[in-house]
Scaffold this motif. Structure first.
Motif, mmCIF file in Angstrom:
data_model
loop_
_atom_site.group_PDB
_atom_site.id
_atom_site.type_symbol
_atom_site.label_atom_id
_atom_site.label_comp_id
_atom_site.label_asym_id
_atom_site.label_seq_id
_atom_site.Cartn_x
_atom_site.Cartn_y
_atom_site.Cartn_z
ATOM 1 N N VAL A 27 0.854 -1.184 0.000
ATOM 2 C CA VAL A 27 0.000 0.000 0.000
ATOM 3 C C VAL A 27 0.893 1.237 0.000
ATOM 4 N N TYR A 28 0.612 2.159 -0.910
ATOM 5 C CA TYR A 28 1.361 3.415 -1.027
ATOM 6 C C TYR A 28 0.459 4.569 -0.623
ATOM 7 N N VAL A 29 0.998 5.471 0.194
ATOM 8 C CA VAL A 29 0.201 6.605 0.650
ATOM 9 C C VAL A 29 0.986 7.898 0.491
ATOM 10 N N GLU A 30 0.308 8.901 -0.024
ATOM 11 C CA GLU A 30 0.891 10.241 -0.013
ATOM 12 C C GLU A 30 0.123 11.051 1.019
ATOM 13 N N MET A 31 0.815 11.357 2.126
ATOM 14 C CA MET A 31 0.183 12.118 3.195
ATOM 15 C C MET A 31 0.435 13.602 3.003
ATOM 16 N N ASP A 32 -0.599 14.379 3.311
ATOM 17 C CA ASP A 32 -0.473 15.825 3.317
ATOM 18 C C ASP A 32 -0.888 16.252 4.713
ATOM 19 N N GLY A 33 0.078 16.510 5.599
ATOM 20 C CA GLY A 33 -0.239 16.743 7.003
ATOM 21 C C GLY A 33 -0.802 15.464 7.587
ATOM 22 N N ASP A 34 -2.019 15.535 8.110
ATOM 23 C CA ASP A 34 -2.637 14.371 8.716
ATOM 24 C C ASP A 34 -3.631 13.701 7.769
ATOM 25 N N GLY A 35 -3.723 14.220 6.559
ATOM 26 C CA GLY A 35 -4.723 13.688 5.626
ATOM 27 C C GLY A 35 -4.095 12.870 4.511
#
Ligand code: ZN
Length: 150
Positions: free
Chosen positions: A45-53
């Motif tokens: 699973v790949y995630v791009e976080m922006d702050g807490d979102g």
């Protein structure tokens, strides 16, 4: 309710055949791998976080129809959400697939995830359905880079 069950099966089949967000995410700043030895499901699973979102999310891997469809619908369900919202959603989802939540009277929050209510009748499949979520949490919290259901 056989009609509802058929509809749910269709949703799962459709997502397993044409999974959404099935790719490597170039701008990912978090990722984790998950493995379910019982069934042979394996995914990243790949995630791009922006702050807490969660700004963007994707996955790759191979596995059974349930695990693929679960990962596909999960990516659609959590995009734009915060870590806390993901935790709350996973909590509901886990209760759904273990038969502790009634999908009919259930939480509107679940949306398409309600398609997995039938999984509660097949305990061995619960791990297939929850593997993508465990892997997502590992990616978000960076606790373990690799998770295994065993
Ligand atoms: Zn599986």
């Amino acid at each position: 309710m056989p009609e509802l069950r058929d509809l749910y099966q269709e949703v799962i089949l459709e997502h397993s055949k044409a999974p959404r967000n099935f790719r490597v995410l170039k701008d990912a700043n978090h990722h984790a791998e998950g493995f379910n030895p019982l069934c042979g499901d394996r995914l990243t699973v790949y995630v791009e976080m922006d702050g807490d979102g969660i700004r963007d999310i994707s996955f790759q891997g191979s596995g059974c129809a349930i695990s693929k469809a679960s990962a596909s619908i999960m990516t659609q369900s959590v995009k734009g959400r915060s870590k806390q919202e993901v935790d709350a959603l996973f909590d509901n989802f886990r209760r759904l697939v273990t038969g502790q939540l009634n999908s009919q009277g259930g939480s509107p929050e679940l949306g398409k995830l309600a398609a997995f209510s039938g999984v509660s009748e097949y305990p061995v499949r619960v791990k297939c359905a929850t593997l993508p979520w465990h892997t997502l949490r590992a990616a978000l919290y960076g606790e373990h880079e690799t998770v295994s259901t065993e």
